[in-house]
Structures are given as C-alpha cells and as structure tokens.
Design an enzyme around this catalytic site. Structure first.
Site, PDB file in Angstrom:
ATOM      1  N   CYS A   1       1.266  -3.381 -17.092  1.00 24.82           N
ATOM      2  CA  CYS A   1       2.306  -4.048 -16.291  1.00 24.82           C
ATOM      3  C   CYS A   1       1.883  -4.168 -14.825  1.00 24.82           C
ATOM      4  O   CYS A   1       2.611  -3.787 -13.920  1.00 24.82           O
ATOM      5  CB  CYS A   1       3.628  -3.278 -16.409  1.00 24.82           C
ATOM      6  SG  CYS A   1       5.093  -4.172 -15.823  1.00 24.82           S
ATOM      7  N   ASP A   2       0.694  -4.711 -14.599  1.00 20.55           N
ATOM      8  CA  ASP A   2       0.136  -4.738 -13.248  1.00 20.55           C
ATOM      9  C   ASP A   2       0.928  -5.675 -12.341  1.00 20.55           C
ATOM     10  O   ASP A   2       1.425  -6.714 -12.774  1.00 20.55           O
ATOM     11  CB  ASP A   2      -1.328  -5.187 -13.307  1.00 20.55           C
ATOM     12  CG  ASP A   2      -2.040  -5.044 -11.980  1.00 20.55           C
ATOM     13  OD1 ASP A   2      -1.643  -4.156 -11.194  1.00 20.55           O
ATOM     14  OD2 ASP A   2      -2.987  -5.800 -11.726  1.00 20.55           O
TER      15      ASP A   2
END
Length: 288
Positions: free
Chosen positions: A148-149
């Site tokens: 979930c950058d």
C-alpha cells in the site's frame, strides 16, 4: 525520545472527541464496515472519532484493486493462501490484517478548510508519538515495493512500518446540508508481522489479479524487528496510543474513551458487511 507537535493537526479543532479502544467481537466483514458506520454517526452530528482495533487474519483490498483485476478478466478472488479477501471503502491498495497488526481509524466531519495533509497528520500523530517514546523516529515517505505504498507511509529507518488511506464522503457537514459528509482515514501498523510471509500473501493476490508480484519483503518492517522492539505486542501499542492521546489533549479538548461503538453503529456495520465482498463490489450484486 522524539517530541511531536500537535498544533498542525485537527485534534484541537473540535472540543469533544471519542476514542474507541474496541473490544467488542465481530466478523471480519463487520469490523471493516464499522469504519463507515462511524462515518454515518459523525456526519449526523456525532463527535469525531479515533478507533483502535484488531481484525482476524485476512487481506483487505481497495476498490481500485478490484477494478484493476477486472480489466484482466475473470472473477475477483475471495481468498488467497487460505486468507479471506475483503474490500474496504478507503483508497490505497492491499494490506494484511491479523492479530499482529494494529488498525487505527479516524473519522471527522467534512468541513471547510480541512485538507488531506492535515487529515493524515491527525491520523498518524498519536502513533508517531508512541514510536517516539520508544526511541523510533517515524516520518512520512514513499518506499518502493512496500505494501500500500504512498506519500503518507510511516517509515522507520528507511522501511515502511504503517500504510494509510483516505476516503471523503458526501458534502460539508454543516447545518442545513442535505448531504452531510465525513472524512475517513485509516492506518495499518505492523507490530508483530513476518514481512516475508506478508509479502508472499500480497504478491499471490496481485499475481492472480494483475499478473505481477510487486511487493518486496525488505521494503517494510515490523515493530518487533526494530532495535529494542523484541517484546512489543499489539495490546501494549494500543494502551500506549490511548494514553498518549489522553495526555496530549489540553483542558479545552474533552476525550471520551469507550470500549465499544454504539448499538446503532454496530447494527450499521452488520448491514454494511456484505459490501466488503469482492464480487459484490465488482458486479453490484451477490455472485457465487
């Protein structure tokens, strides 16, 4: 020990807050849907709310993940490696839930002169303060290959420790509004997580949906792997986060600490549980 500031957050904007240190049981789906249930209550005039909670093992993905998978054809998977897959209402990409992961959620009314940056600072500042007390300096930043950058990852020693996302619903929550809205921000903090195992789960999901394995295990870490973190657990971090908030709020802010949502919110969470099913999200109806 790093000292954190609170003046650049929304914590002093409202005179009353609710802190939910959640203990009530619920299914995976109900717990995910409770964030939106809190939003309904806040939009209707309830106090802004900060929720600390833990879910059973699963992968929680975004609607974006589902849409990307549909473009390749085939039904969205409902599980990977034996883990249920469920969909949340906020943005971002896939994250693991489980007993070693702290979920923290912020819900505030949608108001004028409130921006995305302020919301992320408000969401993360309590956790940042806890990490600082333990001698770990956290900062916002991207980490290529992490889960979930995004620009508002919490990063310690160059590795991601928490992912965040946001969702804005409805219009301004002001008197006379026909569509009073709310802002939901959500964080996932790895407390006792095996980064290799988590990366395998996430990559197996993405291999099924987009044909890629984009997650690098070494891009992220867990609190128990940091220097001095060997004995840390989720219960400790929850207690420390609640205590930090109670200590940080000045006399002008009342913080009501509770162990459960209202019965109405629990009921709304049950109603919304079906909306976390990947195929219902994809097709708008229940599908086998």
């Amino acid at each position: 020990m790093k000292q954190v500031e609170w003046d650049d957050t929304l914590w002093s904007r409202w005179p009353t807050w609710r802190l939910v240190v959640e203990e009530q049981p619920g299914t995976i789906e109900e717990k995910i849907a409770r964030d939106q249930a809190m939003g309904r209550r806040v939009a209707a005039g309830g106090p802004p709310t900060f929720r600390l909670w833990v879910n059973d093992p699963c992968l929680v993905v975004s609607r974006r993940d589902i849409v990307q998978g549909l473009r390749r054809g085939g039904d969205p998977p409902r599980e990977v490696d034996g883990l249920p897959i469920r969909v949340r209402s906020s943005g971002g990409t896939a994250v693991p839930h489980g007993p070693g992961v702290l979920q923290f959620s912020l819900v505030v009314p949608r108001m004028d002169r409130v921006g995305m940056e302020e919301v992320y600072r408000t969401l993360c500042r309590p956790v940042e303060a806890v990490l600082g007390q333990r001698g770990w300096r956290a900062e916002f930043g991207r980490v290529a290959g992490s889960f979930c950058d995004g620009a508002h990852n919490l990063v310690v020693n160059g590795r991601k420790i928490a992912g965040t996302s946001q969702s804005w619903k409805g219009g301004l929550a002001v008197p006379g509004s026909r569509n009073r809205g709310y802002i939901l921000a959500h964080g996932t903090l790895w407390v006792r997580v095996d980064p290799e195992q988590a990366a395998d789960w996430l990559n197996d999901f993405y291999e099924q949906t987009i044909g890629e394995r984009p997650i690098r295990a070494r891009a992220s870490t867990s609190l128990h792997l940091l220097p001095g973190g060997e004995g840390v657990d989720v219960r400790q971090v929850i207690a420390e986060t609640a205590n930090v908030l109670e200590s940080a709020m000045g006399p002008q802010v009342k913080l009501e600490r509770v162990r459960a949502l209202t019965d109405e919110e629990i009921s709304w969470g049950r109603e919304g549980a079906s909306e976390t099913d990947p195929r219902r999200v994809a097709y708008g109806v229940d599908r086998p």
